[in-house]
Scaffold this active site. Structure first.
Site, PDB file in Angstrom:
ATOM      1  N   GLU A  24       0.846  -1.194   0.000  1.00 45.09           N
ATOM      2  CA  GLU A  24       0.000   0.000   0.000  1.00 45.09           C
ATOM      3  C   GLU A  24       0.878   1.239   0.000  1.00 45.09           C
ATOM      4  OE1 GLU A  24      -3.778   0.571   2.346  1.00 45.09           O
ATOM      5  OE2 GLU A  24      -2.472   1.998   3.406  1.00 45.09           O
ATOM      6  N   THR A  55      -3.934   4.840  -2.003  1.00 48.86           N
ATOM      7  CA  THR A  55      -5.030   5.264  -1.145  1.00 48.86           C
ATOM      8  C   THR A  55      -5.724   6.503  -1.702  1.00 48.86           C
ATOM      9  OG1 THR A  55      -3.653   6.662   0.255  1.00 48.86           O
ATOM     10  CG2 THR A  55      -3.852   4.346   0.875  1.00 48.86           C
ATOM     11  N   TYR A  56      -6.930   6.729  -1.192  1.00 49.99           N
ATOM     12  CA  TYR A  56      -7.814   7.797  -1.664  1.00 49.99           C
ATOM     13  C   TYR A  56      -8.384   8.473  -0.451  1.00 49.99           C
ATOM     14  CZ  TYR A  56     -11.449   9.748  -4.824  1.00 49.99           C
ATOM     15  OH  TYR A  56     -12.255  10.563  -5.580  1.00 49.99           O
ATOM     16  N   HIS A  84      -7.681   2.810  -4.605  1.00 49.58           N
ATOM     17  CA  HIS A  84      -8.708   2.878  -3.560  1.00 49.58           C
ATOM     18  C   HIS A  84      -9.805   3.846  -4.010  1.00 49.58           C
ATOM     19  CE1 HIS A  84      -6.075   1.559   0.094  1.00 49.58           C
ATOM     20  NE2 HIS A  84      -5.594   1.062  -1.031  1.00 49.58           N
ATOM     21  N   ARG A 114     -16.072   1.920   1.983  1.00 54.10           N
ATOM     22  CA  ARG A 114     -17.111   2.854   2.407  1.00 54.10           C
ATOM     23  C   ARG A 114     -16.529   4.228   2.691  1.00 54.10           C
ATOM     24  NH1 ARG A 114     -19.741   2.821   8.279  1.00 54.10           N
ATOM     25  NH2 ARG A 114     -17.718   3.835   8.592  1.00 54.10           N
ATOM     26  N   GLY A 115     -15.467   4.276   3.474  1.00 50.51           N
ATOM     27  CA  GLY A 115     -14.916   5.547   3.933  1.00 50.51           C
ATOM     28  C   GLY A 115     -15.547   5.974   5.242  1.00 50.51           C
ATOM     29  N   ASP A 116     -15.046   7.052   5.795  1.00 47.37           N
ATOM     30  CA  ASP A 116     -15.538   7.542   7.085  1.00 47.37           C
ATOM     31  C   ASP A 116     -16.843   8.300   6.903  1.00 47.37           C
ATOM     32  OD1 ASP A 116     -13.285   6.508   8.329  1.00 47.37           O
ATOM     33  OD2 ASP A 116     -12.140   8.359   8.035  1.00 47.37           O
ATOM     34  N   ALA A 131     -20.007   0.151   1.130  1.00 47.63           N
ATOM     35  CA  ALA A 131     -19.114  -0.363   0.094  1.00 47.63           C
ATOM     36  C   ALA A 131     -19.869  -1.262  -0.880  1.00 47.63           C
ATOM     37  CB  ALA A 131     -17.963  -1.125   0.739  1.00 47.63           C
ATOM     38  N   LYS A 181     -20.813  -8.351   0.271  1.00 42.76           N
ATOM     39  CA  LYS A 181     -19.905  -7.750  -0.717  1.00 42.76           C
ATOM     40  C   LYS A 181     -19.547  -8.765  -1.798  1.00 42.76           C
ATOM     41  CE  LYS A 181     -17.680  -4.632   2.653  1.00 42.76           C
ATOM     42  NZ  LYS A 181     -16.414  -4.375   3.397  1.00 42.76           N
TER      43      LYS A 181
END
Length: 316
Positions: A24, A55-56, A84, A114-116, A131, A181
């Protein structure tokens, strides 16, 4: 008499499957950070990983720098980027645009996250929440563009949790989410960090019993920094190994602490491989030394490919 089928062939011809290897990376925030990152990228490239994830930021906060890094990886290295993408709060139109942009740039692997969630918990009307929603959106975009992929497809990865997700009611619920998922089209999962050698095996056992068949790849963090361990634990809600933290703190010097951390990281990786892990994903924090030390201790069976120089010539 008909010729023997592959099913009838002796099992001895089947060689052990190679162990997947990935890293990563995160987009740099300054020119100095960029210089450090690219040194790391060149060192990691020499190990011939299967892909590197990029990462994003939350809500696409580093959208441009992430895409710039994806472009440079494809144009200047032999590395294959896994981009990501977080979705919570984004509209279907916005996220479809981002997915199309990634595909236009040659990306064929997306880690759907999903993210925060917003601190106030309020999402715009019609926004994606999970997600699973993003996986289904990516598959819809892919279907419209499938003629471009030469009978291939977009590989979609997702997150898995060896310990209970901080917002989940139970570990069993986490497995139900992972199974959902998979049903929506996920191809593989990468785990959140973990600190105890039995946690990956437990996750894999629970997942397989529930019907999860996709590869579940353990995410291994080189455990050489107490500050980084505690920060990541705070952000992720994963409780660190208290005995390891104590040993790192009481180490006589930085070199001794590093040896302790590398040994602990290797133990996590070895336990995961023994449990049946199909690969390893190393969280590098844009630094290569500790990850390469862990890798050197593992002797992973890897595919036999042309040399790095030959692959660079072929790619460019």
């Amino acid at each position: 008499m008909s010729p023997p089928t592959l099913i009838d062939a002796p099992t001895s011809i089947a060689a052990p499957a190679p162990v997947a290897l990935s890293y990563e990376l995160f987009p740099p925030r300054s020119p100095a950070a960029s210089e450090t990152l690219w040194k790391t990228i060149r060192e990691l490239e020499a190990t011939d990983p299967d892909y590197v994830s990029v990462t994003y930021g939350a809500s696409g906060s580093n959208h441009d720098t992430a895409l710039d890094l994806v472009d440079r990886l494809q144009l200047e290295t032999t590395l294959r980027p896994l981009a990501h993408l977080t979705c919570v709060g984004g509209s279907p139109a916005e996220l479809s645009t981002v997915v199309n942009e990634l595909l236009d740039r040659g990306v064929r692997g997306i880690l759907a996250l999903r993210g925060d969630t917003p601190r106030d918990g309020v999402l715009p009307h019609g926004a994606l929440r999970y997600a699973q929603d993003l996986i289904e959106l990516i598959r819809r975009v892919e279907l419209r563009r499938s003629a471009q992929f030469a009978a291939g497809k977009v590989a979609i990865g997702v997150a898995a949790y060896p310990t209970k997700h901080p917002e989940s009611p139970s570990e069993a619920h986490d497995i139900e989410v992972l199974l959902a998922k998979q049903r929506s089209g996920a191809d593989f999962a990468i785990t959140q960090v973990f600190f105890h050698t039995d946690q990956y095996a437990s996750l894999l056992n629970r997942a397989r019993r529930a019907g999860v068949t996709i590869p579940v790849i353990p995410g291994i963090m080189p455990l050489t920094s107490v500050r980084r361990i505690e920060k990541l634990a705070s952000l992720s809600g994963v409780r660190p190994d208290a005995s390891l933290v104590d040993r790192l703190r009481s180490a006589g010097d930085e070199a001794a602490a590093r040896r302790i951390g590398i040994e602990a990281s290797v133990a996590l990786a070895e336990a995961a491989l023994e449990a049946g892990a199909p690969g390893l994903h190393l969280y590098t924090f844009n630094e290569h030394e500790a990850s390469l030390e862990v890798l050197a201790r593992l002797s992973l069976p890897r595919p036999r490919r042309p040399s790095l120089a030959a692959r660079r010539r072929a790619a460019h």
